[in-house]
Write a protein that holds these residues in place. Structure first.
Motif, PDB file in Angstrom:
ATOM      1  N   VAL A 195     -29.945 -61.210  16.968  1.00 30.03           N
ATOM      2  CA  VAL A 195     -30.425 -59.882  17.331  1.00 30.03           C
ATOM      3  C   VAL A 195     -30.967 -59.173  16.096  1.00 30.03           C
ATOM      4  O   VAL A 195     -30.330 -59.176  15.047  1.00 30.03           O
ATOM      5  CB  VAL A 195     -29.284 -59.027  17.936  1.00 30.03           C
ATOM      6  CG1 VAL A 195     -29.856 -57.814  18.650  1.00 30.03           C
ATOM      7  CG2 VAL A 195     -28.423 -59.853  18.871  1.00 30.03           C
ATOM      8  N   ASP A 196     -32.136 -58.584  16.257  1.00 30.96           N
ATOM      9  CA  ASP A 196     -32.745 -57.830  15.163  1.00 30.96           C
ATOM     10  C   ASP A 196     -32.019 -56.485  15.080  1.00 30.96           C
ATOM     11  O   ASP A 196     -32.567 -55.453  15.452  1.00 30.96           O
ATOM     12  CB  ASP A 196     -34.238 -57.631  15.479  1.00 30.96           C
ATOM     13  CG  ASP A 196     -35.019 -57.238  14.250  1.00 30.96           C
ATOM     14  OD1 ASP A 196     -34.412 -56.705  13.312  1.00 30.96           O
ATOM     15  OD2 ASP A 196     -36.238 -57.477  14.228  1.00 30.96           O
ATOM     16  N   SER A 197     -30.780 -56.523  14.681  1.00 31.24           N
ATOM     17  CA  SER A 197     -29.975 -55.304  14.676  1.00 31.24           C
ATOM     18  C   SER A 197     -28.825 -55.454  13.728  1.00 31.24           C
ATOM     19  O   SER A 197     -28.030 -56.373  13.837  1.00 31.24           O
ATOM     20  CB  SER A 197     -29.422 -55.050  16.080  1.00 31.24           C
ATOM     21  OG  SER A 197     -28.295 -54.204  16.001  1.00 31.24           O
ATOM     22  N   GLY A 198     -28.736 -54.548  12.757  1.00 34.95           N
ATOM     23  CA  GLY A 198     -27.615 -54.589  11.818  1.00 34.95           C
ATOM     24  C   GLY A 198     -27.398 -53.187  11.311  1.00 34.95           C
ATOM     25  O   GLY A 198     -27.918 -52.217  11.880  1.00 34.95           O
ATOM     26  N   SER A 199     -26.682 -53.069  10.200  1.00 38.47           N
ATOM     27  CA  SER A 199     -26.330 -51.726   9.731  1.00 38.47           C
ATOM     28  C   SER A 199     -27.544 -50.907   9.301  1.00 38.47           C
ATOM     29  O   SER A 199     -27.472 -49.691   9.193  1.00 38.47           O
ATOM     30  CB  SER A 199     -25.325 -51.826   8.584  1.00 38.47           C
ATOM     31  OG  SER A 199     -25.890 -52.529   7.508  1.00 38.47           O
TER      32      SER A 199
ATOM     33  N   ASN B 256     -22.533 -45.251  10.946  1.00 35.37           N
ATOM     34  CA  ASN B 256     -22.502 -46.419  10.066  1.00 35.37           C
ATOM     35  C   ASN B 256     -21.220 -47.232  10.327  1.00 35.37           C
ATOM     36  O   ASN B 256     -20.122 -46.696  10.260  1.00 35.37           O
ATOM     37  CB  ASN B 256     -22.561 -45.944   8.605  1.00 35.37           C
ATOM     38  CG  ASN B 256     -22.448 -47.078   7.601  1.00 35.37           C
ATOM     39  OD1 ASN B 256     -21.989 -46.880   6.498  1.00 35.37           O
ATOM     40  ND2 ASN B 256     -22.866 -48.272   7.969  1.00 35.37           N
ATOM     41  N   GLY B 257     -21.411 -48.507  10.649  1.00 32.18           N
ATOM     42  CA  GLY B 257     -20.265 -49.360  10.985  1.00 32.18           C
ATOM     43  C   GLY B 257     -20.268 -49.768  12.447  1.00 32.18           C
ATOM     44  O   GLY B 257     -19.565 -50.691  12.847  1.00 32.18           O
TER      45      GLY B 257
ATOM     46  N   GLY C 117     -29.545 -43.521  -0.806  1.00 32.08           N
ATOM     47  CA  GLY C 117     -30.308 -42.652   0.087  1.00 32.08           C
ATOM     48  C   GLY C 117     -31.061 -43.408   1.160  1.00 32.08           C
ATOM     49  O   GLY C 117     -31.711 -42.825   2.017  1.00 32.08           O
ATOM     50  N   SER C 118     -31.009 -44.747   1.143  1.00 34.44           N
ATOM     51  CA  SER C 118     -31.700 -45.558   2.152  1.00 34.44           C
ATOM     52  C   SER C 118     -30.663 -46.260   3.030  1.00 34.44           C
ATOM     53  O   SER C 118     -29.537 -46.476   2.604  1.00 34.44           O
ATOM     54  CB  SER C 118     -32.570 -46.621   1.484  1.00 34.44           C
ATOM     55  OG  SER C 118     -33.543 -46.019   0.673  1.00 34.44           O
ATOM     56  N   PRO C 119     -31.086 -46.652   4.241  1.00 37.28           N
ATOM     57  CA  PRO C 119     -30.131 -47.322   5.143  1.00 37.28           C
ATOM     58  C   PRO C 119     -29.514 -48.590   4.538  1.00 37.28           C
ATOM     59  O   PRO C 119     -28.357 -48.897   4.795  1.00 37.28           O
ATOM     60  CB  PRO C 119     -30.980 -47.676   6.365  1.00 37.28           C
ATOM     61  CG  PRO C 119     -32.123 -46.740   6.329  1.00 37.28           C
ATOM     62  CD  PRO C 119     -32.374 -46.409   4.893  1.00 37.28           C
TER      63      PRO C 119
ATOM     64  N   LEU D   2     -19.495 -52.604   7.129  1.00 36.89           N
ATOM     65  CA  LEU D   2     -18.283 -52.181   7.833  1.00 36.89           C
ATOM     66  C   LEU D   2     -18.227 -50.670   8.056  1.00 36.89           C
ATOM     67  O   LEU D   2     -17.570 -50.205   8.973  1.00 36.89           O
ATOM     68  CB  LEU D   2     -17.030 -52.632   7.053  1.00 36.89           C
ATOM     69  CG  LEU D   2     -16.397 -53.929   7.533  1.00 36.89           C
ATOM     70  CD1 LEU D   2     -17.359 -55.086   7.412  1.00 36.89           C
ATOM     71  CD2 LEU D   2     -15.124 -54.232   6.788  1.00 36.89           C
ATOM     72  N   GLY D   3     -18.934 -49.928   7.224  1.00 31.43           N
ATOM     73  CA  GLY D   3     -18.914 -48.476   7.359  1.00 31.43           C
ATOM     74  C   GLY D   3     -17.701 -47.876   6.686  1.00 31.43           C
ATOM     75  O   GLY D   3     -16.757 -48.576   6.332  1.00 31.43           O
ATOM     76  N   PRO D   4     -17.724 -46.529   6.497  1.00 31.75           N
ATOM     77  CA  PRO D   4     -16.585 -45.867   5.848  1.00 31.75           C
ATOM     78  C   PRO D   4     -15.378 -45.776   6.796  1.00 31.75           C
ATOM     79  O   PRO D   4     -15.542 -45.852   8.012  1.00 31.75           O
ATOM     80  CB  PRO D   4     -17.115 -44.469   5.524  1.00 31.75           C
ATOM     81  CG  PRO D   4     -18.248 -44.260   6.458  1.00 31.75           C
ATOM     82  CD  PRO D   4     -18.811 -45.596   6.802  1.00 31.75           C
ATOM     83  N   VAL D   5     -14.194 -45.621   6.210  1.00 31.11           N
ATOM     84  CA  VAL D   5     -12.954 -45.559   6.994  1.00 31.11           C
ATOM     85  C   VAL D   5     -13.033 -44.503   8.092  1.00 31.11           C
ATOM     86  O   VAL D   5     -12.630 -44.736   9.238  1.00 31.11           O
ATOM     87  CB  VAL D   5     -11.745 -45.271   6.067  1.00 31.11           C
ATOM     88  CG1 VAL D   5     -10.478 -45.121   6.881  1.00 31.11           C
ATOM     89  CG2 VAL D   5     -11.592 -46.380   5.051  1.00 31.11           C
TER      90      VAL D   5
END
Lengths: 470, 492
Positions: free
Chosen positions: A66-70, A78-79, A186-188, A194-197
């Motif tokens: 899948v063309d999909s990630g963070s 995010n995560g 500043g960029s994705p 995993l993203g922040p807690v």
């Protein structure tokens, strides 16, 4: 003379540029390059691409890429791409529990796994050939009908947090997360997978469902398979099982820009006895015409670690210096590609007292390749890169993974023959040109953790990225 | 233009071969229908890159013994990608070592890519690097494997390198340096609990003889190991009758012919390493260490000789299975197995479980392994492990569980042999162990197909009749005696 040799000698007679003759020089017999199954790609009405290589045998690997990630997330969610990947295995209407799915997979002796990266998610299975229809059914079911049970979502937060703890205990993982954070601030791409807690604790069922609806659309899916798989049959099965997925739009890549920022991020932790660091420049995207040249430069700079058998006899120049001078525990050269950018550089682990010399030698080697690399070493590196690239075709799982990734990133498959020719045509001037463009007089992104007190100042590192002519 | 192309069947154009090529080149505007840079050389190369001459074929295993006694075994057909694997199994290892030359085979392994009678070390290593090959040497209790991967045009060159490697020079300074390296390796393994547990398992199972000799070179002996001793071991190891050449993805007849033209080994003749046959004894060993507990409970397993039982033991291993909580075990790696179920039930004490199935030429080991937390009750963990094992032998497995285990055992073999290096070990070991017929992975899968619930019960019961081997590293406070363990597993 084989047909293929005839073909290549024909092109020589046409008086065309030298790379085909370079290619001829490297191998007398190239027939093995085309003894590879053909890649068949079919695009369904809803945009899903089915790509297969039928190599027969008793098993098949099949996966959904899948063309999909963070990179498609924002600060708030995010995560979620990674969270979604975890929740996909937790049950559907037809397969009500995680245990149900696991038992079904193991009953047929298959295995099922997944990963999420910054730009992609993948779900893949390996099964005996008679179970391919079943595998398609499982993949289509979990990707379309997952229940995302609230209780299981809450339970999973704990699992993801312990995965995070595990990753944070691995210095090399930390260095690369830090490198992305500073190089793409500043960029994705700068965010972690995993993203922040806070997000892991707060992501809701709706966040997950929304992200899936927005991103898991036909145009962004590739179903890849390798081994005992018949293309036409698979296309038919995918039509039946995935046909109702809406086409949606292609991935909104033009909306995402990842600016590379020359910068530094160091984390001092004297309880870690060594320094783990990375020095990187802006590399190339997947589709850059110079992709293979940079891969070649990566081969030339090479890797080294204390445990390799060759010791100081390694073929890379930097490896020899590092081994002889005892500068590092290990170093490697990385080249991470993304849709619109990339990262290229060196990763190293060293004693605090040697790290400044090591960084200096690394950048010196970049300059040497840009200004003074020789034909002999380029030819040697080509041979080694051709071999290591071709050796990647090893088993259906690896091949399936590479089909999925290439069709997703390039829209097509690179065959062994093309791979060979693209590398064989590279000349010293190509290497120097690309090295000068990317590695000379640039502001790199630098990151280090551990006992970093003696890690060189940013301006020193910046200064080592050019040679003065006197 | 296309009609000029002379190509073999099948020739089918990929649907998307260059409709969306990412390689944008502006230098050649006249090729309006594609952006691919290979059009610079005309359409022919462009066709070449998507041309396929691949045809379906079954994997075939062939074995030939040369006049000098060297065996050549190969697995050809199927699909191995645009590369091949070449390797040599040498019939040597710690099982042939004595009290005075213990550790010499580890030194021999480290000497593999040093100077030989034809080339100095730098040439040896550079020749392999130059053709882009990768190679490694690995020593076990009963074999030394030198394994490589190579592009087919260079297979002959790699074969020559391998033949040279079987005639090492063993110069004093190289032996000295490799002994130093071996000491470092042994020292780094000192704190690896899994290695230590498996060393103890073998030591106790075979009571210090044959397979019970130390595999990790004993540092105390390496200091006094003389070059002459290593030379002696090499002289008896590198004889043609001790060598098995293995090829994967290469034509067998060609490989045999090429091998006949080269000199393998230090001598032209010479006997094969025989050694005494391994005798399973069983026993226990407890070692106090802090941290997690590592526990092995094993019995005499099955030898490589009996294919039917090897297949049954592979299915038995799949039934017992294993797994860990972190990193998480994925579906397909034992999530439904008995030992994983045990782990899930006892998450507070168990960290990792696994089943052990090792087949040697004349014997085997089968058992269960667990890592438990520092605070867990070791006695209880052992009782649980013993119970899981005994249950398989006591009560017949259900048809569903048997089917599942057979499927898992089949995919495990097929997955391992899907890679070139895995396939090389699969056929190479059979030839090394003098199996009358070398089976292809597909033929072995057929053996798994015919395993019955009765076979499982028979094989498991037979194992449980042997004296147990119990190894505990960690908390040794409440470890049961061997008699107690035996009473847990005995039911006949």
């Amino acid at each position: 003379m084989s047909n293929i040799s005839k073909l290549l000698s024909c092109t020589q007679k046409l008086g065309v540029r030298s790379y085909s003759s370079e290619a001829v020089k490297l191998f007398a017999n190239r027939d093995f390059l085309v003894q590879n199954p053909e890649t068949k790609i079919t695009t369904l009405p809803n945009g899903i691409r089915v790509a297969t290589e039928q190599s027969f045998g008793e098993t098949a690997s099949i996966g959904v890429w899948v063309d999909s990630g963070s990179v498609y997330e924002n600060e708030k969610n995010n995560g979620v791409a990674h969270f979604l990947e975890h929740m996909i295995f937790k049950g559907t209407e037809k397969r009500p529990s995680p245990n149900f799915i696991e038992t079904e997979v193991e009953n047929m002796g298959g295995n099922l796994n997944a990963f999420t990266s910054r730009e992609h998610s993948a779900y893949y299975m390996k099964v005996l050939k008679e179970n391919i229809p079943n595998a398609v059914d499982i993949l289509s079911d979990i990707l379309q009908n997952s229940k995302f049970d609230q209780k299981l979502i809450d339970d999973e937060r704990h699992t993801i947090l312990s995965e995070m703890q595990y990753i944070q205990s691995q210095e090399n993982e930390l260095v690369f997360d830090q490198l992305h954070a500073t190089a793409f601030q500043g960029s994705p791409l700068g965010r972690t997978i995993l993203g922040p807690v806070e997000n892991i604790n707060s992501i809701t069922r709706n966040d997950i469902k929304k992200f899936m609806e927005d991103n898991y659309t036909g145009q962004r899916l590739v179903i890849a398979a390798s081994g005992a798989v018949n293309h036409e049959q698979l296309v038919q099965q995918v039509k039946e099982k995935f046909g109702s997925i809406k086409a949606g739009d292609a991935a909104p890549r033009q909306l995402i820009t990842n600016e590379f920022v020359g910068s530094e991020l160091r984390v001092r932790d004297d309880s870690i006895p060594l320094v783990h660091f990375a020095v990187a420049v802006k590399g190339l995207s997947w589709s850059s015409p110079d992709y293979f040249v940079l891969e070649l430069i990566q081969t030339m700079i090479g890797n080294w670690s204390r445990s390799i058998a060759a010791g100081r006899n390694v073929s890379s120049n930097l490896g020899e210096v590092v081994a002889t001078e005892g500068l590092a525990e290990s170093y490697s050269t990385f080249f991470s590609c993304y849709n619109d950018t990339g990262l290229f550089g060196n990763f190293g682990v060293a004693q605090p007292g040697r790290v400044d010399d090591l960084v200096c030698e690394m950048l010196k080697e970049w300059q040497r390749i840009a200004n003074a690399c020789t034909d002999a070493e380029v030819q040697r590196a080509k041979q080694s890169l051709i071999a290591s690239s071709l050796m990647q075709y090893d088993g259906t799982s690896k091949i399936c993974e590479s089909i999925g990734r290439q069709v997703l990133t390039l829209g097509r498959r690179i065959t062994p023959a093309e791979l060979y020719l693209r590398i064989a045509e590279i000349s010293v001037s190509d290497v120097r040109r690309v090295a000068r463009e990317l590695l000379v007089d640039v502001s790199p992104a630098v990151t280090a953790i551990g006992s970093v007190e003696n890690f060189p100042d940013y301006n020193f590192v910046r200064g080592w990225s050019y040679w003065n002519r006197l | 233009m296309l009609s000029r192309l002379v190509v073999k069947k099948p020739f089918v154009r990929s649907v998307c071969a260059h409709s969306s090529s990412p390689y944008q080149f502006n230098r050649h505007h006249h090729h309006h229908h594609t952006l691919d840079r290979f059009l610079e050389t005309g359409i022919i190369l462009d066709q070449y890159i998507i041309y396929s001459s691949f045809i379906e074929s079954k994997r075939v295993a062939e074995l030939t013994t040369l006049e000098n006694g060297m065996k050549v075994v190969s697995l050809s057909g199927g699909f191995t990608g645009p590369a091949a694997a070449l390797g040599i199994f040498v019939n040597t290892g710690s099982r042939f070592e004595s009290q005075t030359n213990a550790g010499s085979n580890q030194v021999l392994k480290n000497l593999a890519f040093q100077s030989n009678e034809s080339k100095i070390y730098l040439q040896v290593q550079r020749e392999i690097a130059e053709i882009g090959s990768t190679a490694f040497a690995q020593i076990s209790r009963d074999n030394l494997l030198i394994s490589s991967e190579v592009l087919p045009p260079f297979s002959k060159q790699m074969l020559t390198s391998l033949s040279n490697i079987t005639n090492p020079k063993l110069a004093y300074h190289e032996v000295r340096d490799c002994t130093e390296q071996t000491i470092e390796e042994s020292e780094s393994l000192e704190h690896c609990p899994v290695t230590q547990v498996f060393e103890s398992l073998h030591k106790q199972a075979y009571r210090g003889r044959t397979l019970g000799r130390p595999l990790v070179a004993p540092v105390c002996n390496l200091g006094s190991l003389a070059t002459e001793q290593v030379v002696d071991v090499a002289n008896s190891a590198f004889t043609p009758s001790n060598l098995t050449l293995v090829g994967v993805g290469l034509n067998h007849k060609d490989l045999v012919k090429e091998a006949q033209q080269l000199k393998f080994g230090k001598t032209n003749g010479g006997a094969a390493n025989k050694g005494e046959s391994a005798k399973y004894v069983g026993g226990d060993e407890i070692t106090y260490v802090t941290g997690n507990n590592h526990i092995v409970l094993a019995f005499e397993g099955v030898s490589y000789k009996n294919t039917k039982d090897v297949a049954a033991s592979a299915v038995l291993k799949a039934i017992l299975g294993g797994g860990s909580i972190q990193p998480k075990t994925a579906p397909g790696n034992g999530k439904t197995s008995r030992l994983f179920t045990l782990l899930e039930k006892n998450q507070s004490s168990l960290v990792k479980t696994d089943s052990i199935n090792i087949n040697y030429q004349d014997t085997g080991l089968f058992g269960v392994y667990a890592e438990s937390t520092e605070t867990s009750q070791v006695g209880q963990v052992i009782a649980n492990l013993a119970n899981e094992f005994a249950t398989v032998a006591k009560s017949a497995v259900s048809a569903q569980e048997l089917d599942r285990a057979k499927n898992i055992a089949k995919t495990t073999v097929l997955e391992q042999t899907d890679s070139r290096s895995g396939a090389l070990e699969f056929v190479g070991k059979q030839a090394l162990y003098n199996n009358a017929k070398v089976l292809t992975p597909e033929e072995f899968v057929q053996e798994i197909n015919s395993v019955t619930a009765e076979d499982i019960k028979r094989v498991a019961s037979k194992m449980l009749q042997s004296r147990p081997t119990l190894i505990v590293r960690g908390n040794i406070q409440d470890v049961p005696t061997l008699d107690q363990v035996q009473s847990l597993t005995k039911f006949f």
